[in-house]
Structure formats: structure tokens, C-alpha cells
Design a protein around this motif. Structure first.
Motif, PDB file in Angstrom:
ATOM      1  N   LEU A  11      46.569  37.463 -46.728  1.00 24.66           N
ATOM      2  CA  LEU A  11      46.650  36.021 -46.526  1.00 24.66           C
ATOM      3  C   LEU A  11      46.663  35.678 -45.048  1.00 24.66           C
ATOM      4  O   LEU A  11      47.193  36.425 -44.221  1.00 24.66           O
ATOM      5  CB  LEU A  11      47.908  35.464 -47.193  1.00 24.66           C
ATOM      6  CG  LEU A  11      48.016  35.638 -48.711  1.00 24.66           C
ATOM      7  CD1 LEU A  11      49.366  35.130 -49.199  1.00 24.66           C
ATOM      8  CD2 LEU A  11      46.876  34.931 -49.422  1.00 24.66           C
ATOM      9  N   THR A  33      60.095  29.109 -49.604  1.00 25.69           N
ATOM     10  CA  THR A  33      59.027  29.572 -50.485  1.00 25.69           C
ATOM     11  C   THR A  33      59.085  28.798 -51.789  1.00 25.69           C
ATOM     12  O   THR A  33      60.137  28.254 -52.156  1.00 25.69           O
ATOM     13  CB  THR A  33      59.137  31.091 -50.713  1.00 25.69           C
ATOM     14  OG1 THR A  33      57.915  31.590 -51.248  1.00 25.69           O
ATOM     15  CG2 THR A  33      60.299  31.438 -51.635  1.00 25.69           C
ATOM     16  N   GLU A  64      48.615  39.795 -51.017  1.00 15.69           N
ATOM     17  CA  GLU A  64      49.522  39.029 -50.178  1.00 15.69           C
ATOM     18  C   GLU A  64      49.352  39.402 -48.706  1.00 15.69           C
ATOM     19  O   GLU A  64      49.467  38.549 -47.819  1.00 15.69           O
ATOM     20  CB  GLU A  64      50.966  39.264 -50.607  1.00 15.69           C
ATOM     21  CG  GLU A  64      51.335  38.667 -51.951  1.00 15.69           C
ATOM     22  CD  GLU A  64      51.109  39.631 -53.109  1.00 15.69           C
ATOM     23  OE1 GLU A  64      50.322  40.591 -52.932  1.00 15.69           O
ATOM     24  OE2 GLU A  64      51.712  39.430 -54.178  1.00 15.69           O
ATOM     25  N   ALA A  79      54.341  38.804 -39.152  1.00 15.22           N
ATOM     26  CA  ALA A  79      54.700  39.034 -40.547  1.00 15.22           C
ATOM     27  C   ALA A  79      54.870  40.527 -40.777  1.00 15.22           C
ATOM     28  O   ALA A  79      54.311  41.354 -40.065  1.00 15.22           O
ATOM     29  CB  ALA A  79      53.621  38.491 -41.483  1.00 15.22           C
ATOM     30  N   MET A 129      51.046  31.890 -44.130  1.00 11.87           N
ATOM     31  CA  MET A 129      52.222  32.446 -44.804  1.00 11.87           C
ATOM     32  C   MET A 129      53.431  31.548 -44.557  1.00 11.87           C
ATOM     33  O   MET A 129      53.412  30.676 -43.681  1.00 11.87           O
ATOM     34  CB  MET A 129      52.523  33.860 -44.312  1.00 11.87           C
ATOM     35  CG  MET A 129      51.425  34.870 -44.558  1.00 11.87           C
ATOM     36  SD  MET A 129      51.953  36.566 -44.095  1.00 11.87           S
ATOM     37  CE  MET A 129      50.409  37.450 -44.240  1.00 11.87           C
ATOM     38  N   HIS A 183      46.917  29.334 -47.546  1.00  7.56           N
ATOM     39  CA  HIS A 183      47.030  30.783 -47.680  1.00  7.56           C
ATOM     40  C   HIS A 183      45.692  31.478 -47.433  1.00  7.56           C
ATOM     41  O   HIS A 183      45.630  32.478 -46.712  1.00  7.56           O
ATOM     42  CB  HIS A 183      47.526  31.143 -49.085  1.00  7.56           C
ATOM     43  CG  HIS A 183      48.991  30.979 -49.289  1.00  7.56           C
ATOM     44  ND1 HIS A 183      49.927  31.508 -48.430  1.00  7.56           N
ATOM     45  CD2 HIS A 183      49.695  30.352 -50.269  1.00  7.56           C
ATOM     46  CE1 HIS A 183      51.146  31.214 -48.865  1.00  7.56           C
ATOM     47  NE2 HIS A 183      51.029  30.511 -49.969  1.00  7.56           N
ATOM     48  N   GLU A 234      58.544  38.360 -49.072  1.00  4.93           N
ATOM     49  CA  GLU A 234      57.128  38.231 -48.730  1.00  4.93           C
ATOM     50  C   GLU A 234      56.990  38.429 -47.225  1.00  4.93           C
ATOM     51  O   GLU A 234      57.976  38.691 -46.529  1.00  4.93           O
ATOM     52  CB  GLU A 234      56.602  36.869 -49.165  1.00  4.93           C
ATOM     53  CG  GLU A 234      57.372  35.695 -48.585  1.00  4.93           C
ATOM     54  CD  GLU A 234      57.126  34.405 -49.360  1.00  4.93           C
ATOM     55  OE1 GLU A 234      55.970  33.968 -49.431  1.00  4.93           O
ATOM     56  OE2 GLU A 234      58.105  33.851 -49.887  1.00  4.93           O
ATOM     57  N   ARG A 237      56.783  36.786 -44.495  1.00  4.26           N
ATOM     58  CA  ARG A 237      57.580  36.079 -43.499  1.00  4.26           C
ATOM     59  C   ARG A 237      59.086  36.187 -43.743  1.00  4.26           C
ATOM     60  O   ARG A 237      59.880  35.796 -42.887  1.00  4.26           O
ATOM     61  CB  ARG A 237      57.175  34.598 -43.474  1.00  4.26           C
ATOM     62  CG  ARG A 237      55.774  34.349 -42.936  1.00  4.26           C
ATOM     63  CD  ARG A 237      55.680  34.450 -41.444  1.00  4.26           C
ATOM     64  NE  ARG A 237      56.514  33.450 -40.773  1.00  4.26           N
ATOM     65  CZ  ARG A 237      56.771  33.444 -39.489  1.00  4.26           C
ATOM     66  NH1 ARG A 237      56.290  34.402 -38.703  1.00  4.26           N
ATOM     67  NH2 ARG A 237      57.523  32.499 -38.950  1.00  4.26           N
TER      68      ARG A 237
END
Length: 400
Positions: A379, A106, A376, A366, A382, A230, A300, A302
Motif C-alpha cells: 500500500l 484505523t 498490506e 512504516a 497508510m 491506500h 498494521e 503504521r
């Protein structure tokens, strides 16, 4: 022997965290890049910046980092990237292979790894959001919210600072709004920052700064490929259009390199598209099993840091392994640290920032939180986990 009638051969089994890919810290990760670059410029033996990555000498070096330019996605789009594709064989010192981003894959973690030359377990930015043990609150390490003193959170000098002190003219050429951000201060500061709004002008200024002295180190950055991934996914025309633009930017910079230069084109992570189906999106805010015992949800979609209520960590790990069976590598903090996910060494101040339980997604699923993280969770593209689509990034090279 015949299979027992009570067994369901279709039922997925929990993934063993020992099978998760581990970044190649020490010789082929983003944290090795700048130590290798400045070593090739004659700065050897800088404290804490030893690396097994070897690059050919160059007096002038430029790192062009494209946010979200994964190795696998790049290789899958040769028509959109004729220039970058022509450089694939140069990647990672001419081996034609990729760097690993580091875990998690990330932006905040990766940019800190690039700038400090240290893995996340040392620089201390172990995810998109992570617990601040001193306050008990989650800290967004990309937006730096809530405010935390930057050089307390990340106390190590950057490679740019070390290079500048050693006589290499260091420059960062990026969008103006990045100049005063805390992430820039702790990860990319040192030398002189040049704020340039237009991406084409950014390439031109980077080339100028590269020629500004006999030994130079220049960093420049482009963010919009990641943003389009994203919002629209990497299987979209919008993302492919951005990829074509990145190819032109890279060629524009390469064609202006002064003599005795090396240009390195890399990225902070790749990306996967997550289907908008309940089977691919596990919602913590709707699933009582996943939320049970979890006091704070970090990371996040993932890659999740799970901060458990006291005494619940083992139960949380067990439940997440069962619910996400076949979809995630789930490890306790001690397991993740022992397996080297965050690097071969974890600083004491960083240890409690890592979740009591860490969940790294495999495949294209996810873990979202539609109430706590509505933006988020919506999205399409990811990243953050350990899969090759997210972990592998190019290290393309042009020399003069």
C-alpha cells in the motif's frame, strides 16, 4: 562544554513514548460523538456514555462518515472541496478545530468507537489485527477472521440500540454488503439497516430517514476515498477525484435536510503516504533484529502490536526503540496503557489483546512484513498511528 568526539550528532535518538500525542478521550474524540449527539436529542445520563463534548440541540441528527477523510488532508485541498471547506469553521461545535480519532487510528477501532461511544480500551477492538488470548491467534477485526463470536468479543450495546430503545428512530444507510458483517453487528447495529448501493441514492435515503419521525438518528458511510488513498496515495489524481466526489455527496445530503436537523460530517482516520524506499519501509520479514523475540506481529504498517515470546518483551522493546530511533514511539504494554493511548480505562478482557510492545510510527515511515502481509505491505497510503495527519478528523456541521 565541547561535544565528545565519540558522539554522532546525526544519529537519531529513540522517541520518548511520553511525547506521543494522546487522543482527547472524554471531550473531543470519536467515542464522544454519538453520546454528544443523543444528549443533544434529550437522552441524558445514559450509562457509560457521559462525555464532555457538547453539541447544540437537534431533534434529527445524521452522521455522515467518510472513510479516510483526514482533517489535514481536507484543509490542504480547498479547490477540490468547496462545500466542505466552507464548513471548516463549524467543526467541533463551531471551534474550527478537529476531533481525534482514537488510538489506533484505523477503521475497525474507530467505527467501534463511534458506534459504542467507548474508547478502544473498553470496546476491545484495539487495531487492524490483534491477538485473541483465548486462541493464541491473530484476529483481523475488520474482516473478522478467524471467526470469533461478535458479542463475546465486543459485549457493549451500541448507541443506536440505546437510542432506539429510548424512542429515537435509528437507521443505518450503507452499502448492502455491510448489513450482516460482524463489525456492523458489534459497532453499528440498532434500529433499521437500509442497504443502498449507489452513493448518491445513499444520501437521498439518509435524508428520507432523517425526516421519518420527530426524533431520528441516522448514520451513513462512504468507503472509497480510503481505498483510493491506500492504492494510489493521497498525493494522487485518483484520490483527489474521490475527494471531489465526496464534496458533492456531502452537499447533496445537506441540501435535503428536513427541519430541526443537524448533519455531522466526520471520518474514522486520516492517512499518510509512505515512500517506497527501504529507508521508509522497515521490513520485519527481512530484518532479523526486528523479528527476534516476536512471536506474533499484529496491527498494521503504521501501528504495530508485538506479542513477544515469553520473557522477551523488554528486549523486544529495547531493540525496536534502537532500530526505529527517530521513526517511532515504542512503548511496553504497561507504558501504553498508563499513558492512555487506548483510553483512560482498559477492560480486563482487552488487556492481553494489546501487544506486549506497541510501536506507533512518526513521520512517514512504516513497519511492513512483505512475506506475511504482501498486499498490506504494498500500500502507498497508510494509517493507524498517533500523528496529526492520521489522528485528526473533521466534525463539520450543517443545521436547519
Amino acid at each position: 562544554m565541547a561535544q565528545a568526539a565519540t558522539e554522532n550528532p546525526q544519529e537519531p535518538l529513540p522517541l520518548d513514548p511520553r511525547t506521543a500525542p494522546v487522543p482527547r478521550y472524554g471531550h473531543a474524540s470519536l467515542s464522544d460523538l454519538l453520546p454528544a449527539v443523543v444528549t443533544a436529542q434529550g437522552l441524558e445520563g445514559l450509562e457509560g456514555l457521559q462525555t464532555g463534548l457538547r453539541l447544540e440541540p437537534a431533534d434529527r441528527a445524521c452522521v455522515f462518515l467518510v472513510d479516510g477523510l483526514g482533517w489535514e488532508a481536507l484543509r490542504a485541498h480547498p479547490e477540490e472541496t468547496p462545500f466542505l471547506t466552507s464548513l471548516l469553521d463549524t467543526s467541533l461545535g463551531g471551534t474550527g478545530t478537529a476531533l481525534t480519532a482514537g488510538f489506533p487510528s484505523t477503521t475497525a477501532s474507530s467505527l467501534a468507537s463511534v458506534g459504542t461511544g467507548l474508547p478502544p480500551g473498553r470496546h476491545g477492538l484495539p487495531g487492524y489485527t490483534a491477538l485473541d488470548p483465548d486462541t493464541g491467534r491473530l484476529m483481523n477485526q475488520l474482516r473478522w477472521q478467524p471467526w470469533t463470536e461478535p458479542h463475546v468479543w465486543q459485549p457493549y450495546p451500541t448507541v443506536f440500540q440505546l437510542a432506539d430503545t429510548a424512542g429515537i428512530t435509528a437507521s443505518q444507510v450503507s452499502a448492502p454488503h455491510f448489513e450482516q458483517t460482524p463489525l456492523t453487528r458489534v459497532a453499528l447495529s440498532g434500529g433499521t439497516f437500509y442497504g443502498v448501493l449507489s452513493a448518491e441514492d445513499r444520501m437521498d435515503r439518509a435524508a428520507e430517514r432523517l425526516a421519518a419521525a420527530d426524533r431520528t438518528l441516522v448514520y451513513t458511510y462512504y468507503a472509497e476515498l480510503d481505498g483510493h488513498g491506500h492504492r494510489y496515495g493521497i498525493d494522487s489524481d485518483a484520490w483527489r477525484g474521490q475527494l471531489m466526489y465526496v464534496d458533492r455527496l456531502a452537499q447533496r445530503l445537506a441540501e435535503q435536510l428536513p427541519p430541526r436537523s443537524a448533519l455531522y460530517i466526520t471520518a474514522d482516520h486520516g492517512m499518510v503516504d509512505v515512500p517506497t524506499t527501504p529507508q521508509a519501509r522497515f521490513d520485519v520479514d527481512e530484518d532479523w533484529e526486528l523479528s527476534a523475540g516476536v512471536a506474533q506481529l499484529g496491527g498494521e504498517g503504521r501501528m504495530r502490536h508485538l506479542y513477544a515470546v515469553p520473557g522477551a518483551a523488554r528486549d523486544v522493546a529495547s531493540v525496536w526503540r534502537e532500530v526505529l530511533a527517530g521513526h517511532a514511539w515504542v512503548a511496553t504494554r504497561e507504558e501504553a496503557v498508563g499513558l492512555g493511548w487506548f483510553g483512560p480505562r482498559i477492560d480486563d478482557r482487552v488487556h492481553a489483546r494489546i501487544g506486549d510492545v506497541v510501536a506507533a510510527m512518526s513521520g512517514d515511515a512504516a513497519v511492513v512484513a512483505t512475506e506475511r502481509e504482501p498486499k498490506e505491505s504494498a500500500l502507498i497510503g497508510m494509517h493507524g498511528s498517533a500523528t496529526s495527519a492520521e489522528q485528526l478528523v473533521p466534525l463539520l456541521e450543517v443545521r436547519t
